[in-house]
Structures are given as C-alpha cells and as structure tokens.
Design an enzyme around this catalytic site. Structure first.
Site, PDB file in Angstrom:
ATOM      1  N   HIS A  24       1.085  -0.969   0.063  1.00  6.85           N
ATOM      2  CA  HIS A  24      -0.029  -0.019  -0.222  1.00  6.85           C
ATOM      3  C   HIS A  24       0.817   1.117   0.047  1.00  6.85           C
ATOM      4  O   HIS A  24       1.815   1.475  -0.879  1.00  6.85           O
ATOM      5  CB  HIS A  24      -0.871  -0.153   1.212  1.00  6.85           C
ATOM      6  N   ASP A  60       3.093   5.689  -6.845  1.00  4.90           N
ATOM      7  CA  ASP A  60       4.170   5.751  -6.280  1.00  4.90           C
ATOM      8  C   ASP A  60       5.320   5.598  -6.948  1.00  4.90           C
ATOM      9  O   ASP A  60       6.703   5.556  -6.537  1.00  4.90           O
ATOM     10  CB  ASP A  60       4.138   4.416  -5.187  1.00  4.90           C
ATOM     11  N   HIS A  82      -2.078  -1.766 -10.049  1.00  3.19           N
ATOM     12  CA  HIS A  82      -3.010  -1.201  -9.223  1.00  3.19           C
ATOM     13  C   HIS A  82      -4.180  -2.064  -9.218  1.00  3.19           C
ATOM     14  O   HIS A  82      -5.017  -2.601 -10.273  1.00  3.19           O
ATOM     15  CB  HIS A  82      -3.428   0.084  -9.740  1.00  3.19           C
TER      16      HIS A  82
HETATM   17  N1  CMC Z   1       4.916  -6.674 -10.452  1.00  2.00           N
HETATM   18  C1  CMC Z   1       4.943  -7.810 -11.187  1.00  2.00           C
HETATM   19  N2  CMC Z   1       3.780  -8.655 -11.437  1.00  2.00           N
HETATM   20  C2  CMC Z   1       2.810  -8.005 -10.787  1.00  2.00           C
HETATM   21  C3  CMC Z   1       2.923  -6.728 -10.030  1.00  2.00           C
HETATM   22  C4  CMC Z   1       4.019  -6.107 -10.053  1.00  2.00           C
HETATM   23  N3  CMC Z   1       4.094  -5.002  -9.539  1.00  2.00           N
HETATM   24  N4  CMC Z   1       1.660  -6.576  -9.989  1.00  2.00           N
HETATM   25  C5  CMC Z   1       0.557  -7.345 -10.073  1.00  2.00           C
HETATM   26  N5  CMC Z   1       1.553  -8.293 -10.744  1.00  2.00           N
HETATM   27  C6  CMC Z   1       1.018  -9.618 -11.369  1.00  2.00           C
HETATM   28  C7  CMC Z   1       0.611 -10.550 -10.334  1.00  2.00           C
HETATM   29  O1  CMC Z   1       1.876 -11.367 -10.122  1.00  2.00           O
HETATM   30  C8  CMC Z   1      -0.382 -11.360 -10.876  1.00  2.00           C
HETATM   31  O2  CMC Z   1       0.158 -12.166 -11.996  1.00  2.00           O
HETATM   32  P1  CMC Z   1      -0.444 -13.803 -12.327  1.00  2.00           P
HETATM   33  O3  CMC Z   1      -1.914 -13.473 -12.931  1.00  2.00           O
HETATM   34  O4  CMC Z   1       0.121 -14.169 -13.359  1.00  2.00           O
HETATM   35  O5  CMC Z   1      -0.450 -14.348 -10.854  1.00  2.00           O
HETATM   36  C9  CMC Z   1      -1.130 -10.360 -11.738  1.00  2.00           C
HETATM   37  O6  CMC Z   1      -0.453  -9.477 -12.073  1.00  2.00           O
HETATM   38  C10 CMC Z   1      -2.505  -9.638 -10.934  1.00  2.00           C
HETATM   39  O7  CMC Z   1      -1.766  -9.250  -9.705  1.00  2.00           O
HETATM   40  P2  CMC Z   1      -2.590  -9.234  -8.419  1.00  2.00           P
HETATM   41  O8  CMC Z   1      -1.613  -9.202  -7.161  1.00  2.00           O
HETATM   42  O9  CMC Z   1      -3.782 -10.422  -8.414  1.00  2.00           O
HETATM   43  O10 CMC Z   1      -3.275  -7.817  -8.309  1.00  2.00           O
HETATM   44  P3  CMC Z   1      -3.945  -7.313  -7.110  1.00  2.00           P
HETATM   45  O11 CMC Z   1      -5.030  -6.271  -7.662  1.00  2.00           O
HETATM   46  O12 CMC Z   1      -4.061  -7.874  -5.928  1.00  2.00           O
HETATM   47  O13 CMC Z   1      -2.722  -6.344  -6.493  1.00  2.00           O
HETATM   48  C11 CMC Z   1      -1.081  -4.319  -6.352  1.00  2.00           C
HETATM   49  C12 CMC Z   1      -2.583  -4.882  -6.732  1.00  2.00           C
HETATM   50  C13 CMC Z   1      -1.136  -2.828  -6.388  1.00  2.00           C
HETATM   51  C14 CMC Z   1      -1.173  -5.035  -4.809  1.00  2.00           C
HETATM   52  C15 CMC Z   1      -0.033  -5.016  -7.001  1.00  2.00           C
HETATM   53  O14 CMC Z   1      -0.305  -4.756  -8.450  1.00  2.00           O
HETATM   54  C16 CMC Z   1       1.217  -4.810  -6.515  1.00  2.00           C
HETATM   55  O15 CMC Z   1       1.781  -5.430  -5.553  1.00  2.00           O
HETATM   56  N6  CMC Z   1       2.244  -3.785  -7.130  1.00  2.00           N
HETATM   57  C17 CMC Z   1       3.462  -3.616  -6.351  1.00  2.00           C
HETATM   58  C18 CMC Z   1       3.085  -2.698  -5.311  1.00  2.00           C
HETATM   59  C19 CMC Z   1       2.754  -1.379  -5.492  1.00  2.00           C
HETATM   60  O16 CMC Z   1       3.218  -0.488  -6.322  1.00  2.00           O
HETATM   61  N7  CMC Z   1       1.485  -0.626  -4.649  1.00  2.00           N
HETATM   62  C20 CMC Z   1       1.239   0.580  -4.642  1.00  2.00           C
HETATM   63  C21 CMC Z   1      -0.150   0.561  -4.860  1.00  2.00           C
HETATM   64  S1  CMC Z   1      -0.701   2.428  -5.629  1.00  2.00           S
HETATM   65  C22 CMC Z   1      -0.698   3.104  -3.973  1.00  2.00           C
HETATM   66  C23 CMC Z   1      -1.764   2.679  -2.991  1.00  2.00           C
HETATM   67  O17 CMC Z   1      -2.806   2.415  -3.160  1.00  2.00           O
HETATM   68  O18 CMC Z   1      -0.772   2.479  -2.010  1.00  2.00           O
END
Ligand code: CMC
Length: 389
Positions: free
Chosen positions: A228, A323, A267
C-alpha cells in the site's frame, strides 16, 4: 444459512455507499466530489481539497480563509506528545511514531469519544488536520537527532510543514515555491482514494463506534504496508538495487519469473493507467529544475519503457502507479526513504477524516464483520495432554 460469497481481498464487494471519491479504473478517472483531480491539482490548495472532501462543496474565499485559520491555530501539539515521540528508539520508523501520536490524541481530546456530537466531530477533525504535519515533521526530526521545530503562524500549510522538517538553527528555511507547489500537488493527489486498504481499515475500526483518532491510527498502520503506502519507499529500494541502466533487463526477467515484483507498478483499480502518475511525472520536472536531476530517474524511465512494451506487463495490465514517481521527488527533496510513506499519510488524513465522518453519519452503516468459508475440522473430541503423541 446460505453459503457466504467467497471474495478474498473484497475484489467485488462494496462495503459502503459513498459520495466522496469517484474512480473509473478502466477510463483512468479520479474525481473528488465530482471534480477531476487534474483540475484540482492545477488550481487548488490542499486545505481547499480537504474542505471539499469533508463538506462536499468547494469553499468560498471567506469559508476558505476561516477554514485555513482554524486549522492553522491547531497546529501545535501537546508537549506530552512531543515526549512520546522522543521516547522512541533512535532508529524507529517514523510511521510508528506517527501512528502512536495520532492514537494518543484520543486521550488528550476526550470529546473525540462523543462520536454522535457534530460539533465535537468537526473540532477533532480540525485538530487532526492541524496537528498531523507537526507530528510527521517531529517524527522525522527525532530520526535525525535534531531539535523539534514549532509551527510558524506566518506560513501556509505546506510551507510550514517544510519549515518544520528542514529548518536549522543557523538559517531561516523558506521553501522554493516550485518545491512547495510540487509537494502541494502531491498532497492533493494523495488526499483520497475511496475504499483503499487504509480507508477500509479506518471505516472498519470506526464501525465499532470508535473516535476519529483511534480509527485514523489504524489507517496509518494499514498504510505502512509495502503493498500500500509503503510502495514508494520500496520503489527507491528497487531502483538502488538495480543500480545501473544496463541491469534493467535482468531485473525485468526476474520479475517475470516471479522472483520480485516491479514496485510502483500495477493497481487494484487502475488497469489502463493511473491518472495520478501522469500528473506526478510533470511535477518531477518542476522539482528537478530546483534540485538537479535524480540519477535514479534514468533507471525508472528505462524500467517504464521496457515494462510498457513487455507482453507480461501488457497482458496483466500493469502500469506505473502514483508511487512510481513520488519516491523520486521525495528523494530529490532529500527525504530519507522512511519518510516517504509519512508523506503519503499526511495528505491522506484529509480523506480518512471525510470517510470516517461519512461512515459515522450513514444510517445504513453497521459494524463491519465479514463472513468466512470455514475449512477446518469439526466436532473432534478433546484428548488430555498425557494421552497425546
Ligand atoms: N510486478 C509484477 N507482477 C505483478 C505486479 C507487479 N508490481 N502487480 C501485479 N502483478 C501480477 C501478479 O503476479 C499477477 O500475475 P498472475 O496473474 O500471473 O498471478 C497479476 O499481475 C495480478 O496481480 P494481483 O496481485 O492479483 O493484483 P492485485 O489487484 O491483487 O494487486 C497491487 C494490486 C497494487 C497490490 C499489485 O499490483 C502490487 O503488488 N504492486 C506493487 C506494489 C505497489 O506498487 N503498490 C502501490 C499501489 S498504488 C498506491 C496505494 O494504493 O498504496
């Protein structure tokens, strides 16, 4: 009863009705009370946006002047809170100090427990908005072992915050207006984001009948997480680990093999682009004009370029989020990485207050208590200790 809907992460569950922030993730739209965030970022101040989030309308010039005055008179923090911050270990994370400071406010302002009293609610929101920059700045000063700087009545919200952070004994600190405007824009972009993880935490704690300070304290805890608000700090760690542009392709390969996540990408809601990232990218240029270019920027640009063309990221609809660039700006302003999430918490307090208030005044809201799908044993017979194993 009927089996509950299994929805881990609440991907498809609306926890509330809200009139505060509108997001259309597919179209890349973010609006506060119906106003597009790019218009607010171009023309408003953070306190103006805070007023909008809370009261639903933009303030008239008179309303804004009186709002600013009220908040500014509540910047000073009780001396015991100063001691509380001082009592932390020298290397304590500033988010822990901020969380403790905010949670402690409930004990200094018992009226906060009168959650049904509109006047008490408003008063304590004003107190929190006034004091959060002071506590954040003191959490930082404590980390670097410097004396705490008291609020200066002559400075606006953001300029005063910068002065409390960077003022030295030797010279009077006055922020470059380009720097202070860039930070104000970042504040506006971070002010609210509907039911994100920390706002959900605020509402969940509030739903048990808790005061603003206890609820926001919990929100700060949620924001601390690397998935987050902690992501901007993690982005800088990642860029440093990569170190040089030629190592970007290897890093991307590692991400695709699942060895790391590309921090600052992806996101839950924005699947085409994050409108905040676009605006921040422009602020980067303004800040670098003052500070000189951050060498990590070229690594970030290369990562973005490669990722935006790569099938892995394209098919998963992963784009730079807010971010990805904010950390570069904070670093250029010479904030240590531990402060990045604090710089998210200070403006998000406006959103948390608005969401807390909306939750408290919504007759449909109930204590938040999701269901589970139970997967464990049933009806086993207890075995006394001496008969086990
Ligand atoms: N790098 C590589 N792969 C990723 C990433 C990433 N940053 N984000 C998602 N994926 C992949 C994930 O591995 C999955 O692949 P597969 O379908 O093959 O298993 C697919 O994309 C879907 O990801 P998810 O984890 O199910 O997506 P989510 O909606 O649960 O997660 C998220 C959203 C923001 C937690 C995630 O994209 C992430 O961890 N990003 C990196 C951390 C980040 O930058 N967070 C800041 C968010 S914006 C500010 C805030 O709100 O705090």
């Amino acid at each position: 009863g009927p089996l509950a809907t299994y929805d881990p992460g609440f991907m498809n569950t609306a926890s509330c009705r809200s009139a505060i922030t509108y997001i259309d993730g597919d179209a890349g739209i973010l609006e506060y009370r119906g106003y597009p965030v790019d218009q607010l970022a171009a023309g408003a101040s953070h306190l103006e946006v805070a007023y909008l989030l809370l009261y639903g309308e933009l303030p008239t010039p008179d309303q804004l002047a009186s709002w600013e005055k009220q908040i500014n008179t509540h910047r000073l923090v009780h001396e015991n809170v100063r001691e509380l911050i001082d009592a932390f270990r020298y290397d304590a994370h500033p988010m822990a100090k901020l969380m403790a400071g905010v949670a402690s406010m409930q004990t200094f302002y018992p009226s906060s427990r009168r959650i049904d009293d509109p006047e008490a609610r408003e008063m304590n929101i004003i107190r929190l908005l006034g004091k959060i920059p002071t506590m954040a700045a003191w959490a930082y000063r404590h980390s670097i072992g410097r004396h705490f700087v008291y609020p200066n009545d002559e400075l606006g919200y953001v300029d005063n915050f910068l002065a409390m952070l960077f003022q030295s004994q030797q010279r009077v600190y006055r922020a470059d207006p380009r720097v202070s405007r860039a930070l104000e824009v970042l504040f506006i972009l971070h002010a609210d984001h509907e039911q994100n993880c920390s706002t959900n935490a605020v509402r969940s704690v509030a739903s048990a009948g808790n005061d603003l300070f206890t609820s926001v304290g919990a929100g700060i805890g949620a924001l601390f997480g690397p998935l987050h608000g902690g992501a901007n700090e993690a982005v800088l760690g990642m860029l440093r680990e990569i170190g040089t542009i030629d190592r970007v392709p290897d890093f991307i390969a590692g991400v695709k093999e699942g060895r790391a996540r590309l921090m600052g990408f992806g996101h839950r809601v924005y699947k085409n682009y994050d409108p905040r990232a676009k605006i921040i990218k422009r602020s980067c240029d303004d800040v670098f004009e003052v500070t000189g270019v951050n060498p990590l920027l070229s690594i970030a640009l290369e990562l973005e370029k490669i990722a935006l063309e790569d099938e892995y990221f394209v098919s998963r609809r992963l784009y730079p989020n807010v971010d990805f660039y904010s950390g570069l700006i904070y670093e250029a302003l010479r904030f240590p990485p531990e402060m990045f999430t604090v710089l998210f918490a200070v403006p998000r307090t406006a959103g948390w207050c608005a969401q807390w208030l909306e939750n408290m005044t919504d007759p449909d809201q109930k204590i938040m208590r999701p269901k589970q799908i139970y997967t464990g044993y049933r009806e086993r017979t207890f075995v006394p200790q001496d008969q086990r194993g």
